[in-house]
Design a protein around this motif. Structure first.
Motif, mmCIF file in Angstrom:
data_model
loop_
_atom_site.group_PDB
_atom_site.id
_atom_site.type_symbol
_atom_site.label_atom_id
_atom_site.label_comp_id
_atom_site.label_asym_id
_atom_site.label_seq_id
_atom_site.Cartn_x
_atom_site.Cartn_y
_atom_site.Cartn_z
ATOM 1 N N GLU A 56 -49.460 -47.711 -41.235
ATOM 2 C CA GLU A 56 -50.944 -47.410 -41.247
ATOM 3 C C GLU A 56 -51.361 -47.199 -39.981
ATOM 4 O O GLU A 56 -52.257 -46.406 -39.538
ATOM 5 C CB GLU A 56 -51.478 -48.460 -41.665
ATOM 6 N N ALA A 57 -50.877 -47.811 -38.825
ATOM 7 C CA ALA A 57 -51.067 -47.697 -37.464
ATOM 8 C C ALA A 57 -50.573 -46.095 -37.031
ATOM 9 O O ALA A 57 -51.638 -45.563 -36.396
ATOM 10 C CB ALA A 57 -50.350 -48.684 -36.658
ATOM 11 N N ARG A 58 -49.567 -45.735 -37.405
ATOM 12 C CA ARG A 58 -49.239 -44.264 -37.235
ATOM 13 C C ARG A 58 -49.951 -43.309 -37.778
ATOM 14 O O ARG A 58 -50.514 -42.332 -37.216
ATOM 15 C CB ARG A 58 -47.752 -44.120 -37.747
ATOM 16 N N LYS A 59 -50.345 -43.411 -38.958
ATOM 17 C CA LYS A 59 -51.370 -42.552 -39.749
ATOM 18 C C LYS A 59 -52.712 -42.495 -39.004
ATOM 19 O O LYS A 59 -53.494 -41.421 -38.486
ATOM 20 C CB LYS A 59 -51.546 -43.132 -41.132
ATOM 21 N N LYS A 60 -53.209 -43.661 -38.663
ATOM 22 C CA LYS A 60 -54.381 -43.832 -37.722
ATOM 23 C C LYS A 60 -54.514 -42.911 -36.704
ATOM 24 O O LYS A 60 -55.225 -42.201 -36.230
ATOM 25 C CB LYS A 60 -54.905 -45.433 -37.602
ATOM 26 N N LEU B 56 -42.403 -36.879 -44.459
ATOM 27 C CA LEU B 56 -42.870 -36.186 -43.636
ATOM 28 C C LEU B 56 -44.130 -35.377 -44.218
ATOM 29 O O LEU B 56 -45.367 -35.392 -43.987
ATOM 30 C CB LEU B 56 -42.399 -34.970 -42.827
ATOM 31 N N GLU B 57 -44.080 -34.738 -45.372
ATOM 32 C CA GLU B 57 -44.849 -34.242 -46.129
ATOM 33 C C GLU B 57 -46.079 -35.204 -46.783
ATOM 34 O O GLU B 57 -47.154 -34.817 -46.464
ATOM 35 C CB GLU B 57 -44.391 -33.610 -47.284
ATOM 36 N N ARG B 58 -45.526 -36.279 -47.109
ATOM 37 C CA ARG B 58 -46.697 -37.507 -47.460
ATOM 38 C C ARG B 58 -47.175 -37.769 -46.133
ATOM 39 O O ARG B 58 -48.573 -37.851 -46.456
ATOM 40 C CB ARG B 58 -45.814 -38.721 -48.063
ATOM 41 N N PHE B 59 -46.722 -37.736 -45.073
ATOM 42 C CA PHE B 59 -47.518 -38.435 -43.923
ATOM 43 C C PHE B 59 -48.462 -37.519 -43.448
ATOM 44 O O PHE B 59 -49.653 -37.632 -43.097
ATOM 45 C CB PHE B 59 -46.379 -38.630 -42.619
ATOM 46 N N VAL B 60 -48.136 -36.025 -43.362
ATOM 47 C CA VAL B 60 -48.982 -34.911 -43.171
ATOM 48 C C VAL B 60 -50.391 -34.987 -44.009
ATOM 49 O O VAL B 60 -51.347 -34.536 -43.582
ATOM 50 C CB VAL B 60 -48.257 -33.599 -43.096
ATOM 51 N N GLY B 61 -49.941 -35.349 -45.523
ATOM 52 C CA GLY B 61 -51.075 -35.149 -46.230
ATOM 53 C C GLY B 61 -51.863 -36.391 -46.458
ATOM 54 O O GLY B 61 -52.634 -36.482 -47.347
ATOM 55 N N CYS B 62 -51.661 -37.250 -45.267
ATOM 56 C CA CYS B 62 -52.290 -38.704 -45.482
ATOM 57 C C CYS B 62 -53.818 -38.532 -45.338
ATOM 58 O O CYS B 62 -54.378 -37.705 -44.721
ATOM 59 C CB CYS B 62 -51.630 -39.683 -44.725
ATOM 60 N N THR B 63 -54.537 -39.394 -45.726
ATOM 61 C CA THR B 63 -55.982 -39.576 -45.876
ATOM 62 C C THR B 63 -56.307 -40.796 -45.015
ATOM 63 O O THR B 63 -55.740 -41.917 -45.213
ATOM 64 C CB THR B 63 -56.596 -39.480 -47.119
#
Length: 154
Positions: free
Chosen positions: A78-82, A130-137
């Protein structure tokens, strides 16, 4: 004849007393053996119970460590996504690439930890992550692309 009757009676009394003595000794021996057996069974049961409790504790600790590790992993993700979404908003391409490399490295380490995982499966897992991460919201449903557009970095 009288003396032989007296001797026979005395011999019977001696035999009776001796057999009584033998029976008493045998009863004491059997009671002792039963007591020792019962003590041994109690000790075995106690040891088995202690071992069972120990195994249950170890299993609980293992589950707790697994749960804590999963929680830590989710928190880091979650911290990486943020950070990723903030970098997209700011238009910081080097930070975006660094975060994607970090995701690749972490996923590769996780795949390496799973023994016997073929390289093709590991690569596919990394690509999916990586695909899931790039498409994160974020909490509002904004993706990295929309964050970049909102930041004026389309």
């Amino acid at each position: 004849k009288k003396s032989s009757d007296v001797q026979v009676a005395a011999a019977r009394r001696i035999q009776r007393t001796y057999r009584k003595y033998q029976a008493k000794k045998e009863l004491e021996r059997r009671k002792r053996e039963k007591r020792e057996y019962d003590e041994l069974m109690d000790k075995i049961q106690r040891d088995a119970w202690v071992e069972l409790v120990k195994l249950e504790r170890e299993e609980e600790e293992k589950q707790k460590r697994k749960f804590d590790e999963e929680r830590r992993r989710r928190r880091e993700e979650e911290a990486r996504k943020k950070r990723f979404l903030e970098a997209a908003f700011d238009g910081d391409n080097t930070e975006i690439l660094a975060i994607l490399e970090e995701v690749r490295r972490v996923t590769a380490q996780k795949c390496a930890a799973e023994a016997g995982l073929p390289a093709s499966v590991a690569e596919a897992t990394i690509a999916r992550q990586l695909e899931r991460f790039v498409g994160c919201t974020d909490a509002n449903g904004n993706t990295a692309l929309s964050e970049s557009g909102n930041g004026g970095n389309a």
